[in-house]
Scaffold this motif. Sequence first.
Motif, mmCIF file in Angstrom:
data_model
loop_
_atom_site.group_PDB
_atom_site.id
_atom_site.type_symbol
_atom_site.label_atom_id
_atom_site.label_comp_id
_atom_site.label_asym_id
_atom_site.label_seq_id
_atom_site.Cartn_x
_atom_site.Cartn_y
_atom_site.Cartn_z
ATOM 1 N N GLY A 30 0.808 -1.211 0.000
ATOM 2 C CA GLY A 30 0.000 0.000 0.000
ATOM 3 C C GLY A 30 0.846 1.268 0.000
ATOM 4 N N ASP A 31 1.960 1.247 0.742
ATOM 5 C CA ASP A 31 2.846 2.418 0.776
ATOM 6 C C ASP A 31 3.489 2.650 -0.590
ATOM 7 O OD1 ASP A 31 2.221 2.729 3.426
ATOM 8 O OD2 ASP A 31 4.031 1.717 4.169
ATOM 9 N N VAL A 32 3.903 1.569 -1.250
ATOM 10 C CA VAL A 32 4.523 1.708 -2.572
ATOM 11 C C VAL A 32 3.516 2.276 -3.575
ATOM 12 C CG1 VAL A 32 5.524 0.434 -4.507
ATOM 13 C CG2 VAL A 32 6.211 -0.106 -2.170
ATOM 14 N N MET A 33 2.284 1.771 -3.529
ATOM 15 C CA MET A 33 1.254 2.267 -4.440
ATOM 16 C C MET A 33 0.895 3.713 -4.143
ATOM 17 S SD MET A 33 -1.363 -0.933 -4.893
ATOM 18 C CE MET A 33 -1.009 -2.216 -6.117
ATOM 19 N N LEU A 34 0.862 4.079 -2.870
ATOM 20 C CA LEU A 34 0.542 5.456 -2.503
ATOM 21 C C LEU A 34 1.632 6.421 -2.958
ATOM 22 C CD1 LEU A 34 -1.291 7.473 -1.018
ATOM 23 C CD2 LEU A 34 -0.050 6.920 1.089
ATOM 24 N N ASP A 35 2.884 6.016 -2.826
ATOM 25 C CA ASP A 35 3.990 6.884 -3.259
ATOM 26 C C ASP A 35 3.904 7.205 -4.747
ATOM 27 O OD1 ASP A 35 4.982 6.948 -0.704
ATOM 28 O OD2 ASP A 35 6.440 5.336 -1.026
ATOM 29 N N SER A 36 3.445 6.236 -5.541
ATOM 30 C CA SER A 36 3.356 6.473 -6.976
ATOM 31 C C SER A 36 2.228 7.445 -7.330
ATOM 32 C CB SER A 36 3.142 5.153 -7.717
ATOM 33 O OG SER A 36 1.883 4.590 -7.390
ATOM 34 N N THR A 37 1.249 7.595 -6.450
ATOM 35 C CA THR A 37 0.149 8.519 -6.726
ATOM 36 C C THR A 37 0.491 9.964 -6.366
ATOM 37 O OG1 THR A 37 -0.852 8.174 -4.541
ATOM 38 C CG2 THR A 37 -1.529 6.686 -6.315
ATOM 39 N N VAL A 38 1.427 10.174 -5.450
ATOM 40 C CA VAL A 38 1.788 11.531 -5.020
ATOM 41 C C VAL A 38 3.078 12.016 -5.651
ATOM 42 C CG1 VAL A 38 0.597 11.232 -2.834
ATOM 43 C CG2 VAL A 38 3.012 10.663 -2.987
#
Length: 254
Positions: free
Chosen positions: A77-85
């Motif tokens: 989830g953290d990896v996916m969130l980083d790609s969105t911001v």
Amino acid sequence: KGEHCLAIGVERRSVSKLQIPATIRKIYQVDAHVVGVGAGLSADMRVLVDKIRLEALSFRMNFEDCPTVEYLARFTGDVMLDSTVDSDARPYGCSLILTGMDLLANATGRQAAKPYPVPRIFLCEPSGGIREWKAVAIGRNSQTVNEYLENNYDVNFKYLEGKDPQVEERILCEFVLAALMEITPVNCNTVEVATMNADRGVRLLQDNELEVMVDNLLKQNAELREQVASAAFQEKLKSLEIQDRDIYHPQAAD
């Protein structure tokens, strides 16, 4: 998922008639006790799974212990969130289900502590959100499959009570195949099923095992349709309120 094991089923959607169905991979071995199932862009899934594998290996080297499924789900989830911001990257074009076995001996109250590893299922979304599920489906026809799971999971789970792991594994596999029958004809070339438990780890079902289970499901469905048709016919007769009357015959008339 059941009490001691879980089952995973995916649909093989071949793009061309000349394409080999076995080359379509949607089930990934992340760690010895963790399996990932993805839907979406296969290139993004491959890159994301490699990052999770590297994190699991680093966790083992640093702490000399295997990471929990929840830890790997939060990392995903953290990896996916980083790609969105991040302005220099695009969001991942895939969703990922992480399944595995966790020992909840030191449970925090969200789940009861048990002396044996229990199966867990986490859904990781491209937005970075993660949720734990009893049973879930992702992909193009996920709404139809999720409706089937919601309507039949509790009934199916009752059959697992008091069963040994092998019987529980077979019941879960047949339940997964029945859910896939809602969206596609099930055979060895269209679906792939894997199982996992604490003793034998991850295992892909062979073609002959799938054929036996599919034949058993088809027989059960045929018997169920006959029962439903018979019950519906009896209800229709009752609704007509047919009463015994003297049968009129032309030769008996005055």
